[in-house]
Design a protein around this motif. Sequence first.
Motif, PDB file in Angstrom:
ATOM      1  N   GLY A  81     -28.848  -9.773 -53.872  1.00  0.00           N
ATOM      2  CA  GLY A  81     -27.469  -9.356 -53.709  1.00  0.00           C
ATOM      3  C   GLY A  81     -26.687 -10.436 -52.974  1.00  0.00           C
ATOM      4  O   GLY A  81     -27.159 -10.971 -51.973  1.00  0.00           O
ATOM      5  N   VAL A  82     -25.526 -10.759 -53.480  1.00  0.00           N
ATOM      6  CA  VAL A  82     -24.675 -11.779 -52.868  1.00  0.00           C
ATOM      7  C   VAL A  82     -23.279 -11.197 -52.737  1.00  0.00           C
ATOM      8  O   VAL A  82     -22.694 -10.729 -53.711  1.00  0.00           O
ATOM      9  CB  VAL A  82     -24.627 -13.072 -53.721  1.00  0.00           C
ATOM     10  CG1 VAL A  82     -23.683 -14.091 -53.098  1.00  0.00           C
ATOM     11  CG2 VAL A  82     -26.017 -13.648 -53.900  1.00  0.00           C
ATOM     12  N   LEU A  83     -22.756 -11.224 -51.528  1.00  0.00           N
ATOM     13  CA  LEU A  83     -21.414 -10.723 -51.272  1.00  0.00           C
ATOM     14  C   LEU A  83     -20.398 -11.790 -51.664  1.00  0.00           C
ATOM     15  O   LEU A  83     -20.486 -12.930 -51.213  1.00  0.00           O
ATOM     16  CB  LEU A  83     -21.270 -10.381 -49.787  1.00  0.00           C
ATOM     17  CG  LEU A  83     -19.979  -9.723 -49.372  1.00  0.00           C
ATOM     18  CD1 LEU A  83     -19.890  -8.327 -49.979  1.00  0.00           C
ATOM     19  CD2 LEU A  83     -19.912  -9.636 -47.867  1.00  0.00           C
ATOM     20  N   GLU A  84     -19.452 -11.426 -52.504  1.00  0.00           N
ATOM     21  CA  GLU A  84     -18.398 -12.357 -52.918  1.00  0.00           C
ATOM     22  C   GLU A  84     -17.274 -12.287 -51.890  1.00  0.00           C
ATOM     23  O   GLU A  84     -16.527 -11.313 -51.843  1.00  0.00           O
ATOM     24  CB  GLU A  84     -17.883 -12.001 -54.307  1.00  0.00           C
ATOM     25  CG  GLU A  84     -16.744 -12.869 -54.796  1.00  0.00           C
ATOM     26  CD  GLU A  84     -17.068 -14.350 -54.833  1.00  0.00           C
ATOM     27  OE1 GLU A  84     -16.634 -15.070 -53.898  1.00  0.00           O
ATOM     28  OE2 GLU A  84     -17.749 -14.786 -55.760  1.00  0.00           O
ATOM     29  N   LEU A  85     -17.178 -13.311 -51.069  1.00  0.00           N
ATOM     30  CA  LEU A  85     -16.203 -13.304 -49.973  1.00  0.00           C
ATOM     31  C   LEU A  85     -14.773 -13.502 -50.446  1.00  0.00           C
ATOM     32  O   LEU A  85     -13.840 -13.117 -49.748  1.00  0.00           O
ATOM     33  CB  LEU A  85     -16.554 -14.381 -48.951  1.00  0.00           C
ATOM     34  CG  LEU A  85     -17.839 -14.133 -48.164  1.00  0.00           C
ATOM     35  CD1 LEU A  85     -18.102 -15.295 -47.220  1.00  0.00           C
ATOM     36  CD2 LEU A  85     -17.759 -12.842 -47.399  1.00  0.00           C
ATOM     37  N   GLN A 100     -22.644 -22.579 -56.704  1.00  0.00           N
ATOM     38  CA  GLN A 100     -23.889 -22.625 -57.468  1.00  0.00           C
ATOM     39  C   GLN A 100     -25.036 -21.953 -56.722  1.00  0.00           C
ATOM     40  O   GLN A 100     -25.905 -21.337 -57.340  1.00  0.00           O
ATOM     41  CB  GLN A 100     -24.224 -24.064 -57.854  1.00  0.00           C
ATOM     42  CG  GLN A 100     -23.244 -24.598 -58.878  1.00  0.00           C
ATOM     43  CD  GLN A 100     -23.603 -25.961 -59.410  1.00  0.00           C
ATOM     44  OE1 GLN A 100     -24.463 -26.668 -58.881  1.00  0.00           O
ATOM     45  NE2 GLN A 100     -22.936 -26.362 -60.477  1.00  0.00           N
ATOM     46  N   VAL A 101     -25.042 -22.042 -55.396  1.00  0.00           N
ATOM     47  CA  VAL A 101     -26.041 -21.323 -54.596  1.00  0.00           C
ATOM     48  C   VAL A 101     -25.877 -19.824 -54.824  1.00  0.00           C
ATOM     49  O   VAL A 101     -26.853 -19.104 -55.078  1.00  0.00           O
ATOM     50  CB  VAL A 101     -25.916 -21.681 -53.101  1.00  0.00           C
ATOM     51  CG1 VAL A 101     -26.717 -20.716 -52.221  1.00  0.00           C
ATOM     52  CG2 VAL A 101     -26.375 -23.117 -52.849  1.00  0.00           C
ATOM     53  N   ALA A 102     -24.650 -19.340 -54.748  1.00  0.00           N
ATOM     54  CA  ALA A 102     -24.396 -17.907 -54.959  1.00  0.00           C
ATOM     55  C   ALA A 102     -24.806 -17.478 -56.363  1.00  0.00           C
ATOM     56  O   ALA A 102     -25.425 -16.420 -56.546  1.00  0.00           O
ATOM     57  CB  ALA A 102     -22.919 -17.595 -54.708  1.00  0.00           C
ATOM     58  N   SER A 103     -24.477 -18.281 -57.349  1.00  0.00           N
ATOM     59  CA  SER A 103     -24.848 -17.961 -58.730  1.00  0.00           C
ATOM     60  C   SER A 103     -26.358 -17.872 -58.887  1.00  0.00           C
ATOM     61  O   SER A 103     -26.881 -16.926 -59.485  1.00  0.00           O
ATOM     62  CB  SER A 103     -24.308 -19.021 -59.696  1.00  0.00           C
ATOM     63  OG  SER A 103     -22.924 -18.981 -59.758  1.00  0.00           O
ATOM     64  N   ARG A 104     -27.055 -18.862 -58.347  1.00  0.00           N
ATOM     65  CA  ARG A 104     -28.521 -18.881 -58.498  1.00  0.00           C
ATOM     66  C   ARG A 104     -29.161 -17.718 -57.752  1.00  0.00           C
ATOM     67  O   ARG A 104     -30.116 -17.104 -58.257  1.00  0.00           O
ATOM     68  CB  ARG A 104     -29.089 -20.213 -58.007  1.00  0.00           C
ATOM     69  CG  ARG A 104     -30.570 -20.363 -58.272  1.00  0.00           C
ATOM     70  CD  ARG A 104     -30.862 -20.324 -59.745  1.00  0.00           C
ATOM     71  NE  ARG A 104     -32.265 -20.549 -60.002  1.00  0.00           N
ATOM     72  CZ  ARG A 104     -32.890 -20.151 -61.095  1.00  0.00           C
ATOM     73  NH1 ARG A 104     -32.213 -19.527 -62.043  1.00  0.00           N
ATOM     74  NH2 ARG A 104     -34.155 -20.397 -61.255  1.00  0.00           N
TER      75      ARG A 104
END
Length: 194
Positions: A110-114, A99-103
């Motif tokens: 930009g958020v890297l999807e690990l 949820q942190v990544a989504s928000r």
Amino acid sequence: MRSLIYVTLASASLLLTACETTPKVSALSEPTYEQAQNNAFSVANYNAVSELMKRYPAAPAMASNAADGGTGAPFIIATLVNIDQLEQSSTLGRLISEQVASRMSQLGYGVLELKVRNGVYMKRNEGELLLTREIKEVASTHNAQAVIVGTYAESSTMVYVNLKVVNPASNIILAAYDYALPLDKQVHSLIRKR
């Protein structure tokens, strides 16, 4: 006197019979789609991210870049871990991280999807756990500007959550935010190992 006792017993019997025929309403009703859409758990986590980013010094400049279509260097979001066992997480820690990544993404960062990257420490049933010695390497490899890490601690009535934005080169905390979730049935079911 006997007739009064018989009348009282007959009345009580009728009342008990009436109670038995009344349909029982389930104490646990199923949630509706509207309740699921607006659940307090997600709202609390989304609000925490918004508060965290208000405290991050680079956030205003990044927000203006996001409005122009550029998000800058990405963030890495690590799985939140149990404060008493830093190499362990739970469904709760993994879900809050998601949820942190989504928000963050919704806010234009930009958020890297690990989960689609190789070489990140992925412990089975734990998530993306970044140990201190790995943070610099992973951030450098993926050109990340910062890593968001966190912990949770369970008390008898609450789960206390801590989120931090950490500079991956120096391990210095750049921003932090603390909040609490009620230890209700929903949260309790997420924190327990299955």
